[in-house]
Motif scaffolding. Structure first.
Motif, PDB file in Angstrom:
ATOM      1  N   UNK A 272       5.704   7.781  15.233  1.00 57.52           N
ATOM      2  CA  UNK A 272       5.705   6.642  16.146  1.00 57.52           C
ATOM      3  C   UNK A 272       4.308   6.031  16.069  1.00 57.52           C
ATOM      4  N   UNK A 273       4.257   4.769  15.661  1.00 56.85           N
ATOM      5  CA  UNK A 273       2.978   4.064  15.563  1.00 56.85           C
ATOM      6  C   UNK A 273       2.920   3.018  16.669  1.00 56.85           C
ATOM      7  N   UNK A 274       1.785   2.972  17.371  1.00 54.61           N
ATOM      8  CA  UNK A 274       1.590   1.955  18.412  1.00 54.61           C
ATOM      9  C   UNK A 274       0.236   1.310  18.130  1.00 54.61           C
ATOM     10  N   UNK A 275       0.214  -0.029  18.014  1.00 51.83           N
ATOM     11  CA  UNK A 275      -1.075  -0.683  17.799  1.00 51.83           C
ATOM     12  C   UNK A 275      -1.585  -1.310  19.090  1.00 51.83           C
ATOM     13  N   UNK A 276      -2.783  -1.891  19.025  1.00 51.49           N
ATOM     14  CA  UNK A 276      -3.423  -2.469  20.212  1.00 51.49           C
ATOM     15  C   UNK A 276      -2.617  -3.621  20.811  1.00 51.49           C
ATOM     16  N   UNK A 277      -1.802  -4.291  19.979  1.00 48.25           N
ATOM     17  CA  UNK A 277      -0.981  -5.404  20.470  1.00 48.25           C
ATOM     18  C   UNK A 277       0.322  -4.918  21.113  1.00 48.25           C
ATOM     19  N   UNK A 278       0.481  -3.609  21.207  1.00 47.88           N
ATOM     20  CA  UNK A 278       1.676  -2.996  21.802  1.00 47.88           C
ATOM     21  C   UNK A 278       2.919  -3.182  20.938  1.00 47.88           C
ATOM     22  N   UNK A 279       2.692  -3.337  19.629  1.00 46.49           N
ATOM     23  CA  UNK A 279       3.806  -3.358  18.686  1.00 46.49           C
ATOM     24  C   UNK A 279       4.060  -1.906  18.292  1.00 46.49           C
ATOM     25  N   UNK A 280       5.331  -1.549  18.237  1.00 51.37           N
ATOM     26  CA  UNK A 280       5.701  -0.173  17.942  1.00 51.37           C
ATOM     27  C   UNK A 280       6.498  -0.128  16.650  1.00 51.37           C
ATOM     28  N   UNK A 281       6.162   0.841  15.814  1.00 51.21           N
ATOM     29  CA  UNK A 281       6.952   1.077  14.608  1.00 51.21           C
ATOM     30  C   UNK A 281       7.368   2.543  14.649  1.00 51.21           C
ATOM     31  N   UNK A 282       8.661   2.757  14.473  1.00 54.05           N
ATOM     32  CA  UNK A 282       9.187   4.120  14.492  1.00 54.05           C
ATOM     33  C   UNK A 282       9.748   4.431  13.118  1.00 54.05           C
ATOM     34  N   UNK A 283       9.262   5.512  12.547  1.00 53.49           N
ATOM     35  CA  UNK A 283       9.760   5.981  11.260  1.00 53.49           C
ATOM     36  C   UNK A 283      10.716   7.128  11.566  1.00 53.49           C
ATOM     37  N   UNK A 284      11.965   6.944  11.188  1.00 51.03           N
ATOM     38  CA  UNK A 284      12.955   7.978  11.502  1.00 51.03           C
ATOM     39  C   UNK A 284      13.906   8.178  10.338  1.00 51.03           C
ATOM     40  N   UNK A 285      14.693   9.213  10.436  1.00 49.13           N
ATOM     41  CA  UNK A 285      15.709   9.494   9.439  1.00 49.13           C
ATOM     42  C   UNK A 285      17.034   9.713  10.143  1.00 49.13           C
ATOM     43  N   UNK A 286      18.053   9.959   9.372  1.00 52.14           N
ATOM     44  CA  UNK A 286      19.369  10.303   9.904  1.00 52.14           C
ATOM     45  C   UNK A 286      19.736  11.660   9.334  1.00 52.14           C
ATOM     46  N   UNK A 287      20.704  12.322   9.948  1.00 54.83           N
ATOM     47  CA  UNK A 287      21.075  13.656   9.455  1.00 54.83           C
ATOM     48  C   UNK A 287      21.609  13.583   8.028  1.00 54.83           C
ATOM     49  N   UNK A 288      22.199  12.439   7.655  1.00 58.31           N
ATOM     50  CA  UNK A 288      22.614  12.229   6.264  1.00 58.31           C
ATOM     51  C   UNK A 288      22.726  10.730   6.012  1.00 58.31           C
ATOM     52  N   UNK A 289      22.621  10.300   4.746  1.00 54.35           N
ATOM     53  CA  UNK A 289      22.754   8.876   4.449  1.00 54.35           C
ATOM     54  C   UNK A 289      24.129   8.324   4.851  1.00 54.35           C
ATOM     55  N   UNK A 290      25.125   9.194   4.932  1.00 56.88           N
ATOM     56  CA  UNK A 290      26.476   8.773   5.305  1.00 56.88           C
ATOM     57  C   UNK A 290      26.755   8.929   6.793  1.00 56.88           C
ATOM     58  N   UNK A 291      25.703   9.127   7.564  1.00 57.13           N
ATOM     59  CA  UNK A 291      25.827   9.313   9.012  1.00 57.13           C
ATOM     60  C   UNK A 291      26.644   8.174   9.611  1.00 57.13           C
ATOM     61  N   UNK A 292      27.664   8.490  10.434  1.00 58.42           N
ATOM     62  CA  UNK A 292      28.518   7.440  10.995  1.00 58.42           C
ATOM     63  C   UNK A 292      27.779   6.447  11.895  1.00 58.42           C
TER      64      UNK A 292
END
Length: 108
Positions: free
Chosen positions: A40-60
């Motif tokens: 989870x990235x938060x910058x001074x401008x309060x913009x948030x970037x979340x790097x996440x994955x799923x349990x599988x590429x075929x996740x429903x």
């Protein structure tokens, strides 16, 4: 007039609390404890970037889960904007789950 200094660590903790309210529909554990949130990235401008994955590429929920994460994080007053990036590198494995998640799923 001085600008309010944003405590990015404090905001990060609030974001984690929101992430803990989002569940994978197939597993009764929140996405944070499952280890689906890589960063989870938060910058001074309060913009948030979340790097996440799923349990599988075929996740429903591959289409809907990132949108849900984005919308719930954006709903925090202190967040100006949020963006979710999905990655499968490294791929998710059960080792990424917290002890709490493993206990919940009877894996300990």
């Amino acid at each position: 007039m001085s600008e309010t200094v944003i405590n990015t660590q404090e905001l990060g903790e609030k974001i984690v609390q929101v992430l803990k309210t989002i569940y994978d529909p197939e597993i009764p554990v929140d996405i944070y404890e499952l280890g689906l949130i890589y960063d989870v990235f938060v910058n001074e401008e309060r913009d948030v970037k979340i790097l996440m994955t799923l349990t599988s590429p075929n996740c429903p929920v591959a289409e809907t889960l990132p949108v849900e994460v984005e919308e719930k994080v954006k709903s925090l007053d202190a967040v100006k904007d949020a963006m979710v990036e999905i990655t499968f590198d490294p791929p998710w494995t059960q080792e990424l789950m917290s002890e709490e998640a493993k206990l919940e799923l009877g894996m300990l």
